[in-house]
Design a protein around this motif. Sequence first.
Motif, PDB file in Angstrom:
ATOM      1  N   HIS A 100      68.581 -35.476 104.235  1.00 54.88           N
ATOM      2  CA  HIS A 100      68.604 -36.859 103.745  1.00 54.88           C
ATOM      3  C   HIS A 100      69.973 -37.502 103.940  1.00 54.88           C
ATOM      4  O   HIS A 100      70.091 -38.615 104.398  1.00 54.88           O
ATOM      5  N   SER A 101      71.014 -36.791 103.600  1.00 52.66           N
ATOM      6  CA  SER A 101      72.347 -37.399 103.617  1.00 52.66           C
ATOM      7  C   SER A 101      72.762 -37.822 105.018  1.00 52.66           C
ATOM      8  O   SER A 101      73.522 -38.744 105.194  1.00 52.66           O
ATOM      9  N   HIS A 102      72.198 -37.184 106.028  1.00 57.16           N
ATOM     10  CA  HIS A 102      72.623 -37.490 107.392  1.00 57.16           C
ATOM     11  C   HIS A 102      72.223 -38.891 107.797  1.00 57.16           C
ATOM     12  O   HIS A 102      72.992 -39.626 108.368  1.00 57.16           O
ATOM     13  N   HIS A 103      70.958 -39.283 107.504  1.00 56.39           N
ATOM     14  CA  HIS A 103      70.632 -40.613 107.976  1.00 56.39           C
ATOM     15  C   HIS A 103      70.439 -41.622 106.858  1.00 56.39           C
ATOM     16  O   HIS A 103      69.906 -42.682 107.052  1.00 56.39           O
ATOM     17  N   SER A 104      70.918 -41.317 105.636  1.00 60.18           N
ATOM     18  CA  SER A 104      70.968 -42.377 104.641  1.00 60.18           C
ATOM     19  C   SER A 104      72.357 -43.012 104.650  1.00 60.18           C
ATOM     20  O   SER A 104      72.560 -44.060 104.078  1.00 60.18           O
ATOM     21  N   SER A 105      73.321 -42.386 105.288  1.00 59.86           N
ATOM     22  CA  SER A 105      74.665 -42.945 105.339  1.00 59.86           C
ATOM     23  C   SER A 105      75.354 -42.529 106.625  1.00 59.86           C
ATOM     24  O   SER A 105      75.766 -41.389 106.775  1.00 59.86           O
ATOM     25  N   ARG A 106      75.456 -43.465 107.564  1.00 58.50           N
ATOM     26  CA  ARG A 106      76.225 -43.229 108.786  1.00 58.50           C
ATOM     27  C   ARG A 106      77.425 -44.162 108.765  1.00 58.50           C
ATOM     28  O   ARG A 106      77.313 -45.300 108.318  1.00 58.50           O
ATOM     29  N   THR A 107      78.539 -43.697 109.271  1.00 63.33           N
ATOM     30  CA  THR A 107      79.707 -44.563 109.297  1.00 63.33           C
ATOM     31  C   THR A 107      79.644 -45.492 110.508  1.00 63.33           C
ATOM     32  O   THR A 107      78.955 -45.211 111.499  1.00 63.33           O
ATOM     33  N   TYR A 108      80.383 -46.572 110.405  1.00 60.04           N
ATOM     34  CA  TYR A 108      80.479 -47.508 111.536  1.00 60.04           C
ATOM     35  C   TYR A 108      80.963 -46.766 112.782  1.00 60.04           C
ATOM     36  O   TYR A 108      80.411 -46.940 113.870  1.00 60.04           O
ATOM     37  N   LYS A 109      81.952 -45.904 112.595  1.00 63.38           N
ATOM     38  CA  LYS A 109      82.509 -45.153 113.729  1.00 63.38           C
ATOM     39  C   LYS A 109      81.444 -44.268 114.386  1.00 63.38           C
ATOM     40  O   LYS A 109      81.362 -44.188 115.613  1.00 63.38           O
ATOM     41  N   GLN A 110      80.613 -43.610 113.589  1.00 61.72           N
ATOM     42  CA  GLN A 110      79.548 -42.752 114.132  1.00 61.72           C
ATOM     43  C   GLN A 110      78.548 -43.561 114.946  1.00 61.72           C
ATOM     44  O   GLN A 110      78.073 -43.118 115.995  1.00 61.72           O
ATOM     45  N   ILE A 111      78.224 -44.749 114.448  1.00 60.61           N
ATOM     46  CA  ILE A 111      77.255 -45.595 115.152  1.00 60.61           C
ATOM     47  C   ILE A 111      77.827 -46.064 116.484  1.00 60.61           C
ATOM     48  O   ILE A 111      77.152 -46.040 117.513  1.00 60.61           O
ATOM     49  N   VAL A 112      79.098 -46.480 116.476  1.00 58.58           N
ATOM     50  CA  VAL A 112      79.755 -46.913 117.724  1.00 58.58           C
ATOM     51  C   VAL A 112      79.780 -45.767 118.735  1.00 58.58           C
ATOM     52  O   VAL A 112      79.477 -45.961 119.917  1.00 58.58           O
ATOM     53  N   GLU A 113      80.119 -44.576 118.267  1.00 56.50           N
ATOM     54  CA  GLU A 113      80.156 -43.415 119.167  1.00 56.50           C
ATOM     55  C   GLU A 113      78.773 -43.127 119.748  1.00 56.50           C
ATOM     56  O   GLU A 113      78.629 -42.836 120.944  1.00 56.50           O
ATOM     57  N   ALA A 114      77.745 -43.215 118.904  1.00 55.87           N
ATOM     58  CA  ALA A 114      76.380 -42.943 119.375  1.00 55.87           C
ATOM     59  C   ALA A 114      75.959 -43.944 120.449  1.00 55.87           C
ATOM     60  O   ALA A 114      75.350 -43.576 121.459  1.00 55.87           O
ATOM     61  N   ILE A 115      76.312 -45.213 120.258  1.00 57.16           N
ATOM     62  CA  ILE A 115      75.962 -46.236 121.252  1.00 57.16           C
ATOM     63  C   ILE A 115      76.731 -45.997 122.549  1.00 57.16           C
ATOM     64  O   ILE A 115      76.171 -46.055 123.648  1.00 57.16           O
ATOM     65  N   ASN A 116      78.024 -45.708 122.428  1.00 52.49           N
ATOM     66  CA  ASN A 116      78.846 -45.491 123.628  1.00 52.49           C
ATOM     67  C   ASN A 116      78.418 -44.255 124.409  1.00 52.49           C
ATOM     68  O   ASN A 116      78.496 -44.227 125.642  1.00 52.49           O
ATOM     69  N   GLU A 117      77.962 -43.223 123.700  1.00 44.86           N
ATOM     70  CA  GLU A 117      77.558 -41.985 124.376  1.00 44.86           C
ATOM     71  C   GLU A 117      76.151 -42.067 124.967  1.00 44.86           C
ATOM     72  O   GLU A 117      75.750 -41.208 125.753  1.00 44.86           O
ATOM     73  N   ALA A 118      75.392 -43.092 124.607  1.00 44.49           N
ATOM     74  CA  ALA A 118      73.988 -43.163 125.016  1.00 44.49           C
ATOM     75  C   ALA A 118      73.800 -43.664 126.449  1.00 44.49           C
ATOM     76  O   ALA A 118      72.717 -43.562 127.006  1.00 44.49           O
ATOM     77  N   ASN A 119      74.860 -44.213 127.029  1.00 41.50           N
ATOM     78  CA  ASN A 119      74.772 -44.741 128.403  1.00 41.50           C
ATOM     79  C   ASN A 119      73.700 -45.823 128.567  1.00 41.50           C
ATOM     80  O   ASN A 119      72.964 -45.829 129.549  1.00 41.50           O
ATOM     81  N   PHE A 120      73.623 -46.720 127.592  1.00 41.12           N
ATOM     82  CA  PHE A 120      72.804 -47.917 127.784  1.00 41.12           C
ATOM     83  C   PHE A 120      73.495 -48.790 128.823  1.00 41.12           C
ATOM     84  O   PHE A 120      74.686 -48.615 129.099  1.00 41.12           O
ATOM     85  N   ASN A 121      72.762 -49.751 129.385  1.00 40.90           N
ATOM     86  CA  ASN A 121      73.472 -50.640 130.296  1.00 40.90           C
ATOM     87  C   ASN A 121      74.442 -51.524 129.499  1.00 40.90           C
ATOM     88  O   ASN A 121      74.365 -51.606 128.274  1.00 40.90           O
ATOM     89  N   GLU A 122      75.357 -52.158 130.201  1.00 42.42           N
ATOM     90  CA  GLU A 122      76.465 -52.852 129.542  1.00 42.42           C
ATOM     91  C   GLU A 122      75.994 -53.948 128.599  1.00 42.42           C
ATOM     92  O   GLU A 122      76.515 -54.117 127.497  1.00 42.42           O
ATOM     93  N   SER A 123      74.974 -54.691 129.011  1.00 41.25           N
ATOM     94  CA  SER A 123      74.466 -55.783 128.191  1.00 41.25           C
ATOM     95  C   SER A 123      73.907 -55.265 126.867  1.00 41.25           C
ATOM     96  O   SER A 123      74.209 -55.808 125.794  1.00 41.25           O
ATOM     97  N   VAL A 124      73.103 -54.213 126.919  1.00 39.20           N
ATOM     98  CA  VAL A 124      72.513 -53.629 125.706  1.00 39.20           C
ATOM     99  C   VAL A 124      73.610 -53.077 124.792  1.00 39.20           C
ATOM    100  O   VAL A 124      73.604 -53.316 123.571  1.00 39.20           O
ATOM    101  N   ALA A 125      74.551 -52.353 125.359  1.00 37.97           N
ATOM    102  CA  ALA A 125      75.643 -51.776 124.560  1.00 37.97           C
ATOM    103  C   ALA A 125      76.462 -52.868 123.894  1.00 37.97           C
ATOM    104  O   ALA A 125      76.764 -52.790 122.689  1.00 37.97           O
ATOM    105  N   ASN A 126      76.816 -53.903 124.650  1.00 31.89           N
ATOM    106  CA  ASN A 126      77.653 -54.971 124.095  1.00 31.89           C
ATOM    107  C   ASN A 126      76.958 -55.727 122.974  1.00 31.89           C
ATOM    108  O   ASN A 126      77.565 -56.040 121.945  1.00 31.89           O
TER     109      ASN A 126
END
Length: 292
Positions: free
Chosen positions: A118-144
């Motif tokens: 439960h604790s893992h996805h009831s509270s994610r930090t802003y930094k964790q979310i940014v890292e997840a988006i950057n590591e996902a290799n979405f195209n530039e428009s989606v990431a931005n």
Amino acid sequence: MRTLYFDCFSGISGDMVIGALIDAGADPVQMEEELKKLNIDEEYNLSWGKVVKNGITSTKFHVILTSKSEQTPEHSHSHAQEHSHGHSHEHEHSHGHSHSHEHEHSHGHEHNHSHVPHSHHSSRTYKQIVEAINEANFNESVANMSLAIFKKIGEAEGHIHGLPLDKVHFHEVGAVDSIIDIIGAAILIDQLGIESVQSSAIPTGSGHVHIDHGIYPVPAPATLEILKGVPIASNDIRSELATPTGAAIAAVLAETFGSLPAMTVESIGYGAGTKTFENHPNVLRIIIGEIQ
């Protein structure tokens, strides 16, 4: 210029945005595949189907968490009635999305004990979310788009709670369903080839709402902070009409706010909210077309 207009006559939330985009012709299966790049797909299942809201056929989008954890506060009040009155219409009007109902009814909860606590996805930090988006290799428009929306929410939450951005924990928008709503919306907008976004003024509703920290007035403090500089429309509906996620999508993506611009209309989509109101359809309408 290919333009998307958010007609927010009944407010805006993340699931309403995605429902409206699917209804306007975006491909949810391709979105589902793209979202797997986040490597959190064991934590949720997605479904979508047709519902009728006060006479308007629209698309309802659901994120179903696959652990026993409670949904986050923003979504607990926006999705609370989802299972009590949403499904009779969905089965009645759903066409071609049998796989979406398979997820929802046959194996939506099969992962109950197999992964994140439960604790893992009831509270994610802003930094964790940014890292997840950057590591996902979405195209530039989606990431931005995704990063800008999360930054808007993070700054608002930080301002309310007196925290710097890197210390913000996303109790209300860090859970899986809101990550899906924000990044999913970015994927679908990019997929539709949208070049500019405009929006109506945003009605926020009135009354009170239960969130993480207690009972708050509507609009909730984070929502109001997100909507700084954005025209707010008044109405007398005693309910939360704009969620922080929905408000941030509009605030970040819309270049201008006002009435429907002159355009050649190409497609229209209606995205259903969870609540049902007596006198008007609780849907978000999007209009896509060419502005000369």
